[in-house]
Scaffold this active site. Structure first.
Site, PDB file in Angstrom:
ATOM      1  N   GLU A 117      -6.321   4.708  -7.052  1.00  0.00           N
ATOM      2  CA  GLU A 117      -6.435   5.178  -8.434  1.00  0.00           C
ATOM      3  C   GLU A 117      -7.393   4.383  -9.312  1.00  0.00           C
ATOM      4  OE1 GLU A 117      -2.481   5.555 -10.052  1.00  0.00           O
ATOM      5  OE2 GLU A 117      -2.015   7.215  -8.719  1.00  0.00           O
ATOM      6  N   GLU A 162      -0.122  11.122  -3.420  1.00  0.00           N
ATOM      7  CA  GLU A 162       1.070  10.794  -4.211  1.00  0.00           C
ATOM      8  C   GLU A 162       1.462  12.005  -5.037  1.00  0.00           C
ATOM      9  OE1 GLU A 162       1.111   7.362  -6.853  1.00  0.00           O
ATOM     10  OE2 GLU A 162       0.132   6.130  -5.330  1.00  0.00           O
TER      11      GLU A 162
HETATM   12  C1  FCB Z   1       0.839   6.054  -9.705  1.00  0.00           C
HETATM   13  C2  FCB Z   1       0.814   4.748  -8.959  1.00  0.00           C
HETATM   14  C3  FCB Z   1       2.129   4.341  -8.352  1.00  0.00           C
HETATM   15  C4  FCB Z   1       3.287   4.712  -9.235  1.00  0.00           C
HETATM   16  C5  FCB Z   1       3.193   6.161  -9.634  1.00  0.00           C
HETATM   17  C6  FCB Z   1       4.352   6.649 -10.470  1.00  0.00           C
HETATM   18  O1  FCB Z   1      -0.110   6.031 -10.710  1.00  0.00           O
HETATM   19  O2  FCB Z   1      -0.133   4.773  -7.926  1.00  0.00           O
HETATM   20  O3  FCB Z   1       2.067   2.978  -8.069  1.00  0.00           O
HETATM   21  O4  FCB Z   1       3.307   3.881 -10.326  1.00  0.00           O
HETATM   22  O5  FCB Z   1       2.016   6.368 -10.351  1.00  0.00           O
END
Ligand code: FCB
Length: 442
Positions: free
Chosen positions: A167, A351
């Protein structure tokens, strides 16, 4: 809608995700201090000033946690290798205990027939490098490439996939412009430099790993959909600016070799000299693209300084984070990535998941909203697949409740509940439901 494996293409990878600082226990095993330790120790930055020194003690409970991953029935596990655990000073001396830990982690996954999907950097900047300016210092691109080399040498023969940096938006804008994450800066010049250096570091790390013979190398980008809060040209411009900073800057740098004009408008005077000569490195070819997705935002115009936008609360149902639930935005992003940025690459959702105010009663955690969230987002994935997008996998954030950065241990994202006093793990109802769905292929 409910689903089973056979609703997805053959070979579609289901996975669970975590990251080092959020679960391992950074006070254990000789890891060095990270900028998160300093950020958390500064009052006002993190709820109750909580840090990751103990976290879930995954470092001590590795086998139990690997069994939980296996028990879930997923195919792959996305984890990160902490730079500060491997190189406590960020450069030079290696912490052999740290490398041994990742060795055991990778071997433990392979023994259980799980694919190790590694991320090299999920925000654990070694403090000595933060002292030298961290992502603001152009030398970080070389220090990071050296770290990538260490991981490649030690684990490269067994990793299924690798992404250098988790990210880039959070690493840079959230941490250097908004000040919400370590190092907690609110400085436009630091932001511009960090945004550029993080992409150069990404490209250098990819080259190092490619040269070391590693395969299946990708990039992980977090995306947030931006809608105008009103039907006006000004609000549409505000949303477009937000989208450019959040999403198109990083994807554009890597896949188009250019930064969007809406971002250069504000940041160009602050970028490092010669920035536009770095795109060959930044756009080093990848094997896949990973998208992290949680929510969308509504934006309106603000008369203040650039970037001239302000967030407005939206009407959709929200998670424990206060984030709107908007699966259609995931679908839009998958399509846009496939059409505009990476038409030839497989896409993974690296994610997706939600925080819920989960409570444990007599050994049970009923987290029905989480299952509904996952189902709705998997529907969005299936819609994109049915339209021909090469979407190859979906990783749930997160395997277990963990350190949610500036929110401390308050926000629960896990499929497994963690009692942060006893560190007992209890699979939630969503975990059990997934076991069932992932086991069935018809
Ligand atoms: C993302 C992150 C992870 C966690 C989620 C909720 O931005 O990669 O570490 O904090 O959000």
């Amino acid at each position: 809608m409910s689903w089973t494996r056979s609703d997805f293409p053959h070979g579609f990878q289901f996975g669970a995700a975590t990251s080092a600082y959020q679960i391992e226990g950074h006070g254990l095993g000789g890891a060095g201090l990270t900028h998160w330790d300093s950020f958390a120790a500064t009052p006002g930055n993190v709820v109750r000033a909580e840090d990751g020194r103990r976290a879930c003690e995954h470092y001590l409970r590795l086998d139990e946690d690997l069994d939980l991953i296996k028990g879930l029935g997923v195919d792959a596990y996305r984890f990160s290798t902490s730079w500060a655990r491997v190189m406590p000073e960020g450069r030079g001396a290696l912490n052999q205990q740290g490398l041994d830990f990742y060795d055991r982690l990778v071997d433990g996954l392979l023994e259980r027939d799980l694919k190790p999907a590694a991320t090299l950097y999920h925000w654990e900047m070694p403090q000595p490098l933060a002292d030298l300016g961290g992502w603001r210092n152009p030398d970080i691109t070389h220090w990071f490439a050296d770290f990538a080399q260490v991981i490649a040498d030690r684990l490269g023969d067994r990793l299924w996939s690798v992404a250098p940096i988790n990210e880039p938006w959070c690493v840079t804008w959230l941490s250097h412009f908004e000040g919400h994450h370590a190092p907690g800066l609110r400085d436009i010049r630091a932001t511009a430099r960090a945004m550029h250096h993080v992409l150069v570091a990404h490209g250098r790390a990819i080259s190092v790993m490619r040269a070391a013979g590693l395969k299946n190398l990708g990039g992980v980008f977090n995306l947030e959909w931006a809608d105008p809060a009103q039907d006006t040209a000004e609000a549409r411009a505000a949303a477009a600016r937000y989208d450019a900073i959040y999403n198109r800057f990083f994807l554009g740098g890597v896949f188009k070799g250019a930064y969007p004009s809406e971002v250069l408008e504000g940041l160009e005077p602050h970028l490092p000299k010669g920035w536009d000569g770095d795109f060959e490195t930044i756009s080093t070819p990848l094997d896949w693209v990973g998208l992290n997705f949680y929510t969308r935002k509504l934006l309106e115009h603000s008369d203040g300084p650039w970037p001239h936008y302000r967030e407005v609360e939206g009407p959709l149902p929200k998670t424990q984070m206060g984030w709107e639930i908007c699966p259609d935005a995931l679908y839009q992003f998958i399509k846009r990535t496939a059409l505009e940025y990476a038409p030839d690459l497989p896409i993974y959702i690296t994610e997706n998941g939600m925080a819920n105010a989960d409570e444990i009663h007599a050994g049970h955690v009923d987290d029905a909203p989480r299952l509904a969230y996952l189902d709705a987002h998997l529907d969005a994935c299936r819609k994109a697949i049915s339209e021909g997008v090469d979407l190859r996998g979906y990783f749930i954030w997160s395997l277990m409740d963990n350190y949610e950065w500036s929110f401390g241990y308050e926000k629960r994202f896990g499929l497994v509940h963690v009692d942060f006093e006893t560190l007992q793990r209890t699979p939630k109802a969503s975990y059990h439901a997934l076991v069932d769905r992932l086991a069935h292929s018809g």
